[in-house]
Design a protein around this motif. Sequence first.
Motif, PDB file in Angstrom:
ATOM      1  N   LEU A 255       0.838  -1.237  -0.120  1.00 16.60           N
ATOM      2  CA  LEU A 255       0.511  -0.262  -0.198  1.00 16.60           C
ATOM      3  C   LEU A 255       0.654   1.197  -0.811  1.00 16.60           C
TER       4      LEU A 255
ATOM      5  N   ASP B 202       0.986   6.320   1.926  1.00 19.18           N
ATOM      6  CA  ASP B 202      -0.209   7.674   2.879  1.00 19.18           C
ATOM      7  C   ASP B 202      -2.123   7.069   3.025  1.00 19.18           C
ATOM      8  N   ARG B 203      -2.067   5.658   1.982  1.00 26.10           N
ATOM      9  CA  ARG B 203      -3.181   5.248   2.394  1.00 26.10           C
ATOM     10  C   ARG B 203      -3.046   4.048   3.816  1.00 26.10           C
ATOM     11  N   LYS B 204      -1.805   3.803   4.082  1.00 27.69           N
ATOM     12  CA  LYS B 204      -1.608   3.467   5.291  1.00 27.69           C
ATOM     13  C   LYS B 204      -1.945   4.077   6.123  1.00 27.69           C
TER      14      LYS B 204
ATOM     15  N   ARG C 185      -4.310   6.084   6.895  1.00 29.94           N
ATOM     16  CA  ARG C 185      -5.310   6.226   6.879  1.00 29.94           C
ATOM     17  C   ARG C 185      -6.469   5.182   7.092  1.00 29.94           C
TER      18      ARG C 185
END
Length: 309
Positions: A178, A181-183, A185
């Motif tokens: 991932l 920034d996805r992690k 969130r």
Amino acid sequence: MIEERIRQVFADAVAEGQLHAVRVHARAEVADANEVGAEPGIREVAVGADESVVIASIFKVLLVLEFARQVVAGQLDPRERVRVTAADRLGGWGTAGCLDDVELSLRDLAHFSMSVSDSSAADLLLARVGLDTVQLLAQELGLDRTRIVGGPRDLLESMLAEVGARDEREFAVRYPALPNDRKRRLAVLDPRHTTASTPREITLLLRLIWSDAAGPPEACALVRDLMGRQVFRHRLVSGFPDDVTVAAKTGSLPGLHMEAGVARYPDGECYAIAVFARTHDLAASRPTVDAAIGKAAGIAVGFLRGGGR
């Protein structure tokens, strides 16, 4: 200023940190210490102490306290047997990582929950104690900004669902791929959506336990004893001399490192400390961040003991 020194310690570890440290006072001095903000006349070190933070496994302190209170009240038999099966395993230390079914008592579930942060043990203990009673206990103790949304399994299932993984093995494959920034969130990393508190409320909880103001003295004594059995020595302990005894509870999630505990000096003085670190780089060196937690705690308590600014 002491606060700037502590912020620099975290910055050097490529992290942001929140910390609260305060001397543990007698019961009469702690009983009314449930207001947000500094207490009049109380010397403290506060760096983001009133910011909301994810507490992860530190919630197990409240869980085991409620267990101990129910035992003292005669509501639970600590020798009651529980079987930990394959369906209960969450991975990690203790029974959570066993290959075969294990049978043990409720009090041993509490022991493993605290000593090695056994998530399976904590989950089974929570099922027996009751999530609602743990939530009510936080309210009773004046921890108004502390929120317990569930046990370890609830947090794990939240992470799996967000990543689209069916189990931990698939999560271990999907998560590293991932974008960062996805992690960041993930709901379990956001104090607005998961089990959370503030550094100040965590030290208040510890002070209430250490002053026998969090419940019957026997219940508080059990929690203190179990926190003293924690095997992990790489965070708070690393910041203190060998003659200082530290009883504590760690917590960890991706990019989050934390520990809360009480340091007892040879002169009998005790200090409650809660330290939370969030790394900017999710690949940051864990030993570096863990060492920063200990160093920041040592600096804070040294200041409280009159070691300068």
